[in-house]
Scaffold this active site. Sequence first.
Site, PDB file in Angstrom:
ATOM      1  N   CYS A   1      13.725  42.103  -2.593  1.00 15.45           N
ATOM      2  CA  CYS A   1      14.029  44.235  -2.773  1.00 15.45           C
ATOM      3  C   CYS A   1      14.810  44.528  -1.341  1.00 15.45           C
ATOM      4  CB  CYS A   1      12.423  44.519  -1.657  1.00 15.45           C
ATOM      5  SG  CYS A   1      12.320  46.156  -2.832  1.00 15.45           S
TER       6      CYS A   1
ATOM      7  N   LYS B   1      11.331  37.104   3.172  1.00 17.27           N
ATOM      8  CA  LYS B   1      12.608  38.455   4.227  1.00 17.27           C
ATOM      9  C   LYS B   1      12.984  38.768   4.855  1.00 17.27           C
ATOM     10  CE  LYS B   1      11.688  42.883   2.194  1.00 17.27           C
ATOM     11  NZ  LYS B   1      10.799  44.289   1.138  1.00 17.27           N
TER      12      LYS B   1
ATOM     13  N   GLU C   1       7.866  41.334  -5.711  1.00 20.37           N
ATOM     14  CA  GLU C   1       7.680  40.735  -4.742  1.00 20.37           C
ATOM     15  C   GLU C   1       6.111  41.304  -4.340  1.00 20.37           C
ATOM     16  OE1 GLU C   1       8.741  43.386  -0.510  1.00 20.37           O
ATOM     17  OE2 GLU C   1       9.480  44.161  -2.374  1.00 20.37           O
TER      18      GLU C   1
END
Length: 544
Positions: free
Chosen positions: A148, A112, A45
């Site tokens: 994540c 994300k 990430e």
Amino acid sequence: MTESLLIAMAQCNFLVGDIAGNCDLMLSEVDAARNRGVDLILFSELALTGYPPEDLLLRPSLQLRVETAIKRLAAASHDIAIVAGFPWREDERLYNCAGVWYQGESLGRYAKQCLPNYQVFDEKRYFSVGDQPLVVNIAGVHLGLTICEDIWYTGPAEQSVAAGAELILNLNASPFHLGKQTERLTVLREHIGRLGVPIVYVNQVGGQDELVFDGASFALDATGLCVAQLPEYQAATADVRFSASVLQAANAAPVVEAHEHELASLYNALVLGVRDYVNKNHFKGVILGLSGGIDSALTLAIAVDALGADRVQAVMMPFAYTSDMSKEDAAQQAQVMGVRYQSISIAPMYEQFMGALAQEFAGLPVDATEENLQSRCRGVLLMAISNKTGYMVLTTGNKSEMAVGYATLYGDMAGGYGALKDVYKTRVFALAQYRNSIGEGEVIPQRVIDRPPSAELAPDQVDEDSLPPYPVLDTILENYIEQDMSAEAIIASGFDRDDVMRVLRLVDVNEYKRRQAPVGVRVTRRGFGRDRRYPITSGWRAGI
């Protein structure tokens, strides 16, 4: 028809803000993977910026630097697909993205969806939320991307599978705290049990200010079996192959799933945190006060393991109350560990200070002022040597002391970094025993571990003169600081009311000290730093 896909998991140690340097590191890994015949390489990430970039994300020039690096990645993607994280601004909004480049072209960009905004995370301060899955086809394999926090919730993974993903790639910047690896494996196996698709989980590694990223990347097949495991606390790569819906290791070497050994993980996290803070900030080495006590003894061992003995200097600074045992033990450890060591008495400067203050102190009783003055003399000495040599002062205070304010501003709190800032005293003892059990044998004299802890600032002083025993103190502190338990709840769990109220009051009134303490390695769920933000000026007092 699904074809075979060889995937490289690249667990790298990036430097926050060094976009060009991070890109160089990634391209080096790309070249090595291409030479191994890898079809796709997966990075972590925000790999281009490092994590967390904090307010660097607000700099106007960020987008230009990112765009320049992305062009380099795209140009390197011939015959190998590259998946990596980066920040991206579009329509006046900033997103935490993962991109895929192959044969010189961008195959897509994923934003994300689940932005963490708790503990050490501030992503909602910077990023907008994505809402769409991204599934790309590489060599006949449909790959779904998540980032994540996305994998800690059900939505993004389910979206990805619904969009046709046969394999989920999860890019991470997941910082360490005790118990974290078990939590990761549990959550991902729950996803696999529900969705029936394998997951490749790549985490970054390295120290970044107070955070430590432990790496420990892994790949789980469609049954939840770990088929690839990268080491903790070091940069590494591993290859896995996805073929006919089966994910497996790319070689015959046995896979040992990482099961956290608490003391080993904790110790290694401290070593990595110190090493990267010193090296990434270009300090020549570290200097610390070696008192003959357990905190400085453990700190010295961590420093030597992090940097090597030739970059560590220890100074004993005795006074009238320093015991012969302390002097002997400090000298012995310094010799065993091979560091530069000297003893400089603080008596002359203390007497000079007391002489200068005689009129101000006239008629007033001796109290903690004289003790603090000893500590401040030591702080002045260490900072002077630091300024002259370029060696950073490594402080030695532990979390128990920081919690209740048993530390001296501009004395033992003076320095650049705190190795034990988030380590309770009971764990200091356990870590000292652990360090003596590995490697070349005993490096911390056993009587340093066995003797009652003392600051040696007054005759026959021991810590428990003014504090509950450390096993009691640390449990009260952990309940209040990390579990957010009220005073009454802690008392109800079996602790003495007077002890609880006194300890909690000390925690509350010493926020001003902690705010002025140096940054230090975070290893618990809630350290004194990014993830515990209490006001200094406050009428709040512990109660119900």
